[in-house]
Design a protein around this motif. Structure first.
Motif, PDB file in Angstrom:
ATOM      1  N   GLN A  29     -90.176  10.898   5.365  1.00  0.00           N
ATOM      2  CA  GLN A  29     -90.148  11.407   6.736  1.00  0.00           C
ATOM      3  C   GLN A  29     -88.853  12.174   6.994  1.00  0.00           C
ATOM      4  O   GLN A  29     -88.868  13.240   7.619  1.00  0.00           O
ATOM      5  N   LEU A  30     -87.745  11.659   6.504  1.00  0.00           N
ATOM      6  CA  LEU A  30     -86.458  12.321   6.678  1.00  0.00           C
ATOM      7  C   LEU A  30     -86.465  13.689   5.998  1.00  0.00           C
ATOM      8  O   LEU A  30     -86.013  14.685   6.581  1.00  0.00           O
ATOM      9  N   ALA A  31     -86.973  13.754   4.787  1.00  0.00           N
ATOM     10  CA  ALA A  31     -87.041  15.027   4.065  1.00  0.00           C
ATOM     11  C   ALA A  31     -87.892  16.032   4.840  1.00  0.00           C
ATOM     12  O   ALA A  31     -87.532  17.212   4.957  1.00  0.00           O
ATOM     13  N   SER A  32     -88.989  15.562   5.388  1.00  0.00           N
ATOM     14  CA  SER A  32     -89.861  16.428   6.177  1.00  0.00           C
ATOM     15  C   SER A  32     -89.147  16.936   7.425  1.00  0.00           C
ATOM     16  O   SER A  32     -89.234  18.117   7.772  1.00  0.00           O
ATOM     17  N   GLU A  33     -88.444  16.060   8.098  1.00  0.00           N
ATOM     18  CA  GLU A  33     -87.715  16.446   9.306  1.00  0.00           C
ATOM     19  C   GLU A  33     -86.557  17.393   8.984  1.00  0.00           C
ATOM     20  O   GLU A  33     -86.269  18.315   9.750  1.00  0.00           O
ATOM     21  N   GLU A  34     -85.909  17.185   7.860  1.00  0.00           N
ATOM     22  CA  GLU A  34     -84.826  18.088   7.457  1.00  0.00           C
ATOM     23  C   GLU A  34     -85.380  19.482   7.152  1.00  0.00           C
ATOM     24  O   GLU A  34     -84.765  20.493   7.496  1.00  0.00           O
ATOM     25  N   GLU A  35     -86.544  19.522   6.532  1.00  0.00           N
ATOM     26  CA  GLU A  35     -87.199  20.802   6.245  1.00  0.00           C
ATOM     27  C   GLU A  35     -87.563  21.509   7.560  1.00  0.00           C
ATOM     28  O   GLU A  35     -87.346  22.704   7.716  1.00  0.00           O
ATOM     29  N   ARG A  36     -88.099  20.755   8.500  1.00  0.00           N
ATOM     30  CA  ARG A  36     -88.461  21.317   9.808  1.00  0.00           C
ATOM     31  C   ARG A  36     -87.214  21.817  10.528  1.00  0.00           C
ATOM     32  O   ARG A  36     -87.235  22.877  11.156  1.00  0.00           O
ATOM     33  N   GLN A  37     -86.133  21.083  10.429  1.00  0.00           N
ATOM     34  CA  GLN A  37     -84.883  21.500  11.059  1.00  0.00           C
ATOM     35  C   GLN A  37     -84.411  22.836  10.467  1.00  0.00           C
ATOM     36  O   GLN A  37     -83.985  23.726  11.206  1.00  0.00           O
ATOM     37  N   GLU A  38     -84.508  22.969   9.162  1.00  0.00           N
ATOM     38  CA  GLU A  38     -84.105  24.213   8.499  1.00  0.00           C
ATOM     39  C   GLU A  38     -84.960  25.379   8.987  1.00  0.00           C
ATOM     40  O   GLU A  38     -84.452  26.471   9.257  1.00  0.00           O
ATOM     41  N   GLU A  39     -86.273  25.143   9.119  1.00  0.00           N
ATOM     42  CA  GLU A  39     -87.174  26.178   9.623  1.00  0.00           C
ATOM     43  C   GLU A  39     -86.785  26.589  11.039  1.00  0.00           C
ATOM     44  O   GLU A  39     -86.784  27.776  11.373  1.00  0.00           O
ATOM     45  N   LEU A  40     -86.465  25.615  11.870  1.00  0.00           N
ATOM     46  CA  LEU A  40     -86.076  25.909  13.250  1.00  0.00           C
ATOM     47  C   LEU A  40     -84.756  26.678  13.312  1.00  0.00           C
ATOM     48  O   LEU A  40     -84.601  27.586  14.140  1.00  0.00           O
ATOM     49  N   LEU A  41     -83.825  26.330  12.444  1.00  0.00           N
ATOM     50  CA  LEU A  41     -82.554  27.051  12.406  1.00  0.00           C
ATOM     51  C   LEU A  41     -82.764  28.503  11.988  1.00  0.00           C
ATOM     52  O   LEU A  41     -82.161  29.425  12.554  1.00  0.00           O
ATOM     53  N   GLU A  42     -83.642  28.710  11.003  1.00  0.00           N
ATOM     54  CA  GLU A  42     -83.952  30.072  10.560  1.00  0.00           C
ATOM     55  C   GLU A  42     -84.636  30.863  11.679  1.00  0.00           C
ATOM     56  O   GLU A  42     -84.323  32.029  11.900  1.00  0.00           O
ATOM     57  N   GLU A  43     -85.567  30.214  12.362  1.00  0.00           N
ATOM     58  CA  GLU A  43     -86.257  30.876  13.465  1.00  0.00           C
ATOM     59  C   GLU A  43     -85.284  31.233  14.589  1.00  0.00           C
ATOM     60  O   GLU A  43     -85.344  32.316  15.163  1.00  0.00           O
ATOM     61  N   THR A  44     -84.375  30.322  14.889  1.00  0.00           N
ATOM     62  CA  THR A  44     -83.377  30.576  15.922  1.00  0.00           C
ATOM     63  C   THR A  44     -82.499  31.766  15.545  1.00  0.00           C
ATOM     64  O   THR A  44     -82.216  32.631  16.372  1.00  0.00           O
ATOM     65  N   ALA A  45     -82.099  31.818  14.294  1.00  0.00           N
ATOM     66  CA  ALA A  45     -81.278  32.942  13.825  1.00  0.00           C
ATOM     67  C   ALA A  45     -82.065  34.250  13.913  1.00  0.00           C
ATOM     68  O   ALA A  45     -81.530  35.279  14.350  1.00  0.00           O
ATOM     69  N   TYR A  46     -83.333  34.221  13.521  1.00  0.00           N
ATOM     70  CA  TYR A  46     -84.176  35.425  13.579  1.00  0.00           C
ATOM     71  C   TYR A  46     -84.336  35.906  15.017  1.00  0.00           C
ATOM     72  O   TYR A  46     -84.296  37.100  15.287  1.00  0.00           O
ATOM     73  N   ARG A  47     -84.503  34.970  15.939  1.00  0.00           N
ATOM     74  CA  ARG A  47     -84.705  35.349  17.340  1.00  0.00           C
ATOM     75  C   ARG A  47     -83.465  35.975  17.964  1.00  0.00           C
ATOM     76  O   ARG A  47     -83.531  36.526  19.052  1.00  0.00           O
ATOM     77  N   GLN A  48     -82.361  35.924  17.285  1.00  0.00           N
ATOM     78  CA  GLN A  48     -81.135  36.547  17.788  1.00  0.00           C
ATOM     79  C   GLN A  48     -80.884  37.909  17.148  1.00  0.00           C
ATOM     80  O   GLN A  48     -79.875  38.539  17.432  1.00  0.00           O
ATOM     81  N   THR A  49     -81.820  38.368  16.319  1.00  0.00           N
ATOM     82  CA  THR A  49     -81.635  39.650  15.650  1.00  0.00           C
ATOM     83  C   THR A  49     -82.192  40.798  16.486  1.00  0.00           C
ATOM     84  O   THR A  49     -83.057  40.615  17.346  1.00  0.00           O
ATOM     85  N   LYS A  50     -81.709  41.988  16.194  1.00  0.00           N
ATOM     86  CA  LYS A  50     -82.182  43.197  16.868  1.00  0.00           C
ATOM     87  C   LYS A  50     -83.662  43.438  16.557  1.00  0.00           C
ATOM     88  O   LYS A  50     -84.418  43.851  17.425  1.00  0.00           O
ATOM     89  N   GLN A  51     -84.071  43.155  15.323  1.00  0.00           N
ATOM     90  CA  GLN A  51     -85.468  43.361  14.925  1.00  0.00           C
ATOM     91  C   GLN A  51     -86.416  42.522  15.780  1.00  0.00           C
ATOM     92  O   GLN A  51     -87.469  42.990  16.194  1.00  0.00           O
ATOM     93  N   TYR A  52     -86.049  41.286  16.036  1.00  0.00           N
ATOM     94  CA  TYR A  52     -86.907  40.414  16.838  1.00  0.00           C
ATOM     95  C   TYR A  52     -86.988  40.918  18.276  1.00  0.00           C
ATOM     96  O   TYR A  52     -88.062  40.956  18.872  1.00  0.00           O
ATOM     97  N   ILE A  53     -85.866  41.318  18.816  1.00  0.00           N
ATOM     98  CA  ILE A  53     -85.850  41.803  20.195  1.00  0.00           C
ATOM     99  C   ILE A  53     -86.700  43.063  20.319  1.00  0.00           C
ATOM    100  O   ILE A  53     -87.475  43.218  21.272  1.00  0.00           O
ATOM    101  N   GLU A  54     -86.604  43.972  19.343  1.00  0.00           N
ATOM    102  CA  GLU A  54     -87.438  45.179  19.351  1.00  0.00           C
ATOM    103  C   GLU A  54     -88.917  44.822  19.262  1.00  0.00           C
ATOM    104  O   GLU A  54     -89.741  45.376  19.984  1.00  0.00           O
ATOM    105  N   LYS A  55     -89.239  43.915  18.369  1.00  0.00           N
ATOM    106  CA  LYS A  55     -90.631  43.499  18.201  1.00  0.00           C
ATOM    107  C   LYS A  55     -91.178  42.926  19.507  1.00  0.00           C
ATOM    108  O   LYS A  55     -92.281  43.253  19.939  1.00  0.00           O
TER     109      LYS A  55
END
Length: 82
Positions: A29-55
């Motif tokens: 369960q911990l490994a799964s949650e850590e993986e989900r956390q990594e995905e959320l961090l990547e998504e958060t970083a993407y949402r702060q990019t110019k490409q995401y805002i343009e899209k």
């Protein structure tokens, strides 16, 4: 006396197996949650990019760049001449 010690040892071994199963489950369960956390961090970083805002501006607001022409498919009433 020997029977009591054997019984207690058996119970302790049984309890240890239960705890090891729980630990393995928690580790999975911990490994799964850590993986989900990594995905959320990547998504958060993407949402702060110019490409995401343009899209988002293109999809939600229909905005285009100054040198672009927006082409849209006509809706059914215009296609059918009604």
């Amino acid at each position: 006396m020997c029977g009591v010690l054997t019984y207690n040892k058996g119970k302790a071994e049984e309890r240890e197996k239960e705890l090891l199963k729980k630990r393995a489950s928690y580790e999975t369960q911990l490994a799964s949650e850590e993986e989900r956390q990594e995905e959320l961090l990547e998504e958060t970083a993407y949402r702060q990019t110019k490409q995401y805002i343009e899209k988002l501006a293109r999809e939600k607001l229909g905005l285009v760049k100054p040198d672009e022409i927006l082409l849209r498919e006509a809706d059914d009433t215009i296609k059918n001449g009604k």
